[in-house]
Structures are given as structure tokens and as C-alpha cells.
Design an enzyme around this catalytic site. Sequence first.
Site, PDB file in Angstrom:
ATOM      1  N   CYS A 270       0.788  -0.971   0.086  1.00  0.00           N
ATOM      2  CA  CYS A 270       0.143   0.095   0.159  1.00  0.00           C
ATOM      3  C   CYS A 270       0.967   1.879  -0.067  1.00  0.00           C
ATOM      4  CB  CYS A 270      -0.529   0.106   1.337  1.00  0.00           C
ATOM      5  SG  CYS A 270      -3.128   0.165   0.670  1.00  0.00           S
TER       6      CYS A 270
ATOM      7  N   ASP B 289     -16.819   5.035  -0.357  1.00  0.00           N
ATOM      8  CA  ASP B 289     -16.185   4.612   0.827  1.00  0.00           C
ATOM      9  C   ASP B 289     -15.918   3.428   0.338  1.00  0.00           C
ATOM     10  OD1 ASP B 289     -17.158   3.123   3.111  1.00  0.00           O
ATOM     11  OD2 ASP B 289     -18.945   4.628   2.742  1.00  0.00           O
TER      12      ASP B 289
ATOM     13  N   ASP C 202     -11.453  -4.525   1.964  1.00  0.00           N
ATOM     14  CA  ASP C 202     -13.022  -2.501   1.218  1.00  0.00           C
ATOM     15  C   ASP C 202     -14.689  -4.130   1.746  1.00  0.00           C
ATOM     16  OD1 ASP C 202     -11.196  -1.683   0.160  1.00  0.00           O
ATOM     17  OD2 ASP C 202     -10.833  -2.337  -1.176  1.00  0.00           O
TER      18      ASP C 202
ATOM     19  N   GLY D 221      -9.127 -13.623 -14.665  1.00  0.00           N
ATOM     20  CA  GLY D 221      -7.985 -12.729 -14.492  1.00  0.00           C
ATOM     21  C   GLY D 221      -7.707 -12.191 -15.504  1.00  0.00           C
ATOM     22  N   HIS D 222      -6.647 -11.956 -15.651  1.00  0.00           N
ATOM     23  CA  HIS D 222      -5.803 -11.503 -16.392  1.00  0.00           C
ATOM     24  C   HIS D 222      -4.195 -11.018 -16.047  1.00  0.00           C
ATOM     25  CE1 HIS D 222      -4.447  -9.153 -20.287  1.00  0.00           C
ATOM     26  NE2 HIS D 222      -3.758  -8.402 -19.574  1.00  0.00           N
TER      27      HIS D 222
END
Length: 717
Positions: A383, A415, A456, A506-507
Site C-alpha cells: 500500500c 466509500d 474493502d 483474471g488477466h
Amino acid sequence: MVLVGAGHAHVAVLRSFAMLPVAGVRLTLIIREVDTPYSGMLPGFVAGHYGFDDIHIDTGPLTRRAGGRLYQDEAIGLDIARRLVLCCDRPPVPYDLLSLDIGSRPNTSAIVGADSYAIPVKPIDGFLTRFEALRARVLTGASRHVLLVGGGAGGVELLLSVERRLRRDAGDRDLRFTLVSGGNDILPSFPAAFRTRFRAVFAARGIEIRSGAHVLAVDEGGVTLTDQKRIEADEVLWTTEAAPSRWLAETGLALDSGGFLRVDAGLHAIGHPEILAAGDMVSFDPGTIPRSGVYAVRAGPVLAANIRARLSGRQPRRYRPQRDALYLVSTGDTHAIGTRNGITFEGDWVWRLKDRIDRRFMARFNHLPPMPGDTDDMRCGGCGAKVGALVLSQALATLPRVARADVLVGFDAPDDAAVLDTGGPDLSVQTVDYFRSPIDDPYRFGMIAANHSLGDLYAMGAEPRTALAIVTLPHGPEDKLASDLAAMMQGANEILADAGCALVGGHTGEGAELALGFALTGRVGRRSFYRKSGMCPGDALILTKPIGTGTLLAADMRGQARARWVQAAIRHMTHSNRAAAEALVGFTVHAVTDVTGFGLLGHLLEMIKASGVGACIELDRIPILDGARETIARGIVSSMQSQNERSIGAVANLAQVRLLPLFPLLLDPQTAGGLLIALPLDEAGQYVVALHHAGYAHAAIIGAVTEGNSLTITPGT
Ligand SMILES: Cc1cc2nc3c(=O)[nH]c(=O)nc-3n(C[C@H](O)[C@H](O)[C@H](O)COP(=O)(O)OP(=O)(O)OC[C@H]3O[C@@H](n4cnc5c(N)ncnc54)[C@H](O)[C@@H]3O)c2cc1C
């Protein structure tokens, strides 16, 4: 190139790679304990002359300087055909070249009850914990008679150190010590004059020696000898001759009759030149060598040279063990007896000489000289690699919004996740996260990235449903890319599966650095989702996990964080927020967010703004990861810290708190951080207890919601 164990020979290999790296070689160290003990100083630690860090080599900075990856895990086997190291707690680790230096442990196999009732000196970390418990029993008077089995140098020195320490700590309590040795005398491989000196020390201290005594069984009350005689004792320590790890027998490698790995003169496993080994675990085919640290240390440079030879196709060197070695054995106080080439000597000066040699040895690994090109200018992963709030708000301020009636939480009142009304009984929740790996371990990174993204959804009170992965892999040989990708996705999938979240696609692309993220969907009841807004004056603020990952990861990148701090931080980052979110059911939840890139302060300010209230937090109550205080005090911060600092203007009493040593930690970006929750004060204590039961040992009430619209920080008590 994979190294298993960081015994005395492997630390020399790591140092060699640190001083002279080999281009194009990826080195991975698998180690059970990241602080690797130096047994030569163990008795001094037991006696109280040294602290923990004096006698341990910190493998973190050493491995990083060697350009290696550190996997904290225990090897439990080898798949020789597929060239894999099998580990206790992670997917198998592939190797092209493998080196083993995992030491030995005292042989207890034939002794009934030894595994249950005796305290083996190895592994040393286990011994240290059990010795502390023993010491506590002696201090409370529960134990009075300590018996040690094993008459070699390790056993003699250890018992003398134990005796000194316990007599000193326990004052004039009546204690008894006994050494039991199967041989006719103690120290059988040493000169007679050396043995005589030690027997005199034992006699002077009233320590009984029972030689020629073979232990048959150990139980709660002491030991039974083969002649059926009993020796009653409260504590039994075990330091008999070395035995190899049991799993070696299942590898198919050539072993000697004792189960030790046979190696040739170049330290290659017989018939397997791609596997090298050194230290106590080997049986040296060209001749016998003692199982002592001196010989493991001397093997180190040869092992390093032969690993290099193997990597570059050169001829290996022969390991020529020295005929005799200098032995300096302490008597538990600051006094030692030495021997070399049949000569013996004794004195406080011998202890000082030993102390100097040992400390110099440790400094070679714990204090590496700076290298050209060392720099502090590094960009963080995790992060810490997020773009700051200001940049985001500036860039997105004028972006036209597409208004849709089904978007309940979106761009206008952002949010932790967006909430959509798709017409069913529940609402749909969506979020995305993606970042560069902050650690050199794809498996654990996969777990961290998945946890971080799920945070999240948990902060919204949502139940995870599906995940799409986005992956960036650095360029490399195909088999290495495939194994890294497999390990990373296995780690991620374990976390997703535990959350009941299906990985549906996914990729994957190539890029400069390893990165992973997830776009997640979840669902939540129409009236039960949480927001950042909703805090009420009188609420308590609860933080579920400790902070400090940003500074610790930044310090780790610079080789300035202790490995045990980093591993503890990784354990917190791989700890899901799921149970904390589930435990909220039944409480009056007013607001929740997950603490990530903007730091505790940035995320709390978002809640304050969204709720139209104020808050007060106490610095002393905030849980902090081990080591983060030290790294922040040294000024080591994540590359995102300066962007987070732009939010500090909102702190009401900034002038009073800005210079407090812990203040910068409030701005520290968190990777896979905990939840920050506002609950009515009268429910908060009960929720914190629930968190502790659920495994969030550091969870704490860190402050309260107030009237007004500002944030006040107090230092605490
Ligand atoms: C009390 C005591 C005092 C001693 N004093 C001396 C002394 O003064 N001088 C001397 O020469 N010798 C001394 N010895 C002997 C010395 O301890 C050993 O000979 C020496 O430690 C052997 O070194 P090594 O490199 O083989 O392995 P070790 O130093 O034992 O290291 C093994 C490493 O491998 C790791 N490991 C083990 N298993 C695994 C696994 N499955 N997966 C991953 N990692 C693993 C361990 O965590 C450790 O890092 C003493 C022994 C004792 C018990």
C-alpha cells in the site's frame, strides 16, 4: 539456488553472495527460525552474559544483501526427481541447485520418555523457551534438582552455565545439579589435562558427575539407567550425540548407517552433484570430522566456492578439515578453559579471548560493510505504492459522472466499495485493489493481496462472492515464472476460498515487477451495510490490527529491519479481517473502514468528514507492530508517507503532537491493515473481547468520537 537452513556454513554462503553477487542467480533461503542461533554463545546467554540479539544472526538483512528471498518455513522432505523442497506451510519450492545445512539434534530415539520429559538442547529456540519455563519453576521452588544427560563439551558447558545462572537467580535456595555421561569420563574426545580441569570445577561447585551411566528411560521424576538404578530429578536436559533430521531417510539420498547425508570431498551429496550440504548433518565420505560448530564454520567458504563453481561450470574445491581445532569452553562465569594441539590453559583471559572471537564472528554477519550502490531512495510496494489522496482528488475532480439510479454508493460519496442495487433481495458490492509486491515471497504476497482486497468488502459488511485477478509478472525463465505464479495464486486462493469467494477469472501480463490485485464482488443486505459515515458522538473507536507495515516494509527493503519484525508483520498482513467483520453481527455498528494506504490518520479523517463529527485518539492506545517504533525513530518511512503528511493540517492540536516520536506512525500506509470501527462505548469492551477470542490479540479501543468536526490526538498516559 535454494538454501535450506541457516546453519554455520550457510551464513558464510549468504555472506559470500552478499559481498560478491552472482548475476542471473535467484537465491532462496528456507529457514525455520529467522534468528539463527550461534551455539558457541548459547551457554553465555543461558548464564546471563549475553542478550538474545548478541547470540543470534539476523538472516533478514543478510539474505536481502545476498539478493535472496527469505521463506520462513520448515523443510520436511525433498522430491529429488522433480527437484522440489517440500515445506510444512507452503507449496513445494523448486530448485536447480540445492544446499542443505540444517544441523542436528540430540539423539533421543532409543530412550523411552525422552521426547516427552527431557528438554533437548536443540532446536535452540525451543530450548530457550523451555529453559525460561524451567527457570521459573526453580525460582518458585517447584524444581530443585537439575540433571543433564551428555558429557560432551556442549553438555558440560551448558550445565555449568545453567548452574551459575540458577544459583545466582535463586539466591541461597538449596539446588542440586548432576551430569550423567555414558562414557567413563566427561569430555571423552579431549586431552586428559582438559578433563581434569573441568572435573575440578564440577567438584568445587558440588556438581555430581555420574559417568559410565547409560540412561534407559526418562519420566516425570528423573531417569532410569540401564542397570535399573534410578536418579531422581525435577528437570532433565538432553545434550547427547547428534542425530540427523528424520526426513532425510525418505529422500532417497545416500546416507551413512547413522542416517547422516553422505557427501564427497567437494560437499556434494553422493550421486547428486546438484545437492550440496555441510555441517552436523553430513557424513564426510573422505574421512571422519567432528560434529562441532568449528567444522561447520570452516566448511562454509568451501561450500560457497563450490556453489559458485557449480553455477559457473568450474571445478569444485576439496574440503580439507583441519586436524585440530582451538576449543574454548566456558565454566559458566567469565572464566574459560581452552585446548589446542594437546595443550590446555585456563583463566578469565581465556573467556575474554573467547568473547572477542565470538563477537567478531557474529559481527561478520550482523554488521555487513556498506556496498557501493547502497541507496535509501526506494519506492515502496504494497500500500506504500498507492497514489496519494491529493493526486487522486485533483485528477478525478472534473471527471464527468454518469448518473445511474442503481448506483447507491459510488463516486459522489466514495466509500471502501461501491454498492449497486441490482434488483434482488440483496445489494451488490464491488471493489478493486492492485499493487506491487512489498515482499520477496510470491506465496505470502498472494495471501496479502487477497486479504487486502477483501478488506474493502468486510469494511462494508459484505459477504465476498467472486474475484477476478489482475497479475503482473516480471520477465524471467518460463519455469520460474510458472512456479512464482502458481505459488502466488495458491496463496491468494487459500484466502479467497476461506472467504467463500470464487476466483472466476483474471488477466496476466508481463511488467517490471511482481504485482497482483483483485476486482471483487460481494453482497450485503439492503439495510445492513456499513459506511464510513455514521459515527456518533460518544462512540468508541476500535482498531482490530496493529499498524506499522509501511515503515517495516520500507526498512526491510533497505536491509534495516530485523527478520522477526518483518515475519510478524507478514503474519498480520495474512490475517484476514473476516472474523473481525463476522464478530460485528449483533453490535450497533455506526461506521467502519479498513485502514490501508492513507494511514490510520487519513482513514479516520475520511470517517470524520463523512460523519460530520470530531474524534479524539490516544497515541499510547494504538497497537503497533514490533519494530515499527524503532524503524520510525530512525526516520525510515514508506515512499507514500510524504503524501499522507498533507492531511495533517486537519489535526486540531498539531503543534503539540507533531513532534511526538509515534506521530509519524499515524501516517504510515498499511497493507492489508485492520478495520477501524465506531461502536457505542457501552458495547465496545464486549466487541474487543470478542476480537481477542477471534485471534486479534492486539485489538484495542484507541479513542472516541466527539462533537465538532476536528481530530484531537493525545499522547496518552
Ligand atoms: C550447548 C552447546 C554448545 C556448543 N558449543 C559449541 C562451541 O563452542 N564450539 C563448537 O564448535 N561447537 C559447539 N557446539 C556444537 C554446534 O552447535 C554444532 O556443531 C553446530 O551448530 C552445527 O552447525 P550446523 O551448521 O550444522 O547447524 P546449526 O547451527 O544447528 O543450524 C541449523 C539451521 O538449520 C535450520 N533448520 C533446521 N532444520 C530445518 C528445516 N527442516 N527447515 C528449515 N530450516 C531448518 C535451523 O533453524 C538452523 O538455522 C555446541 C553445541 C551445544 C548443544
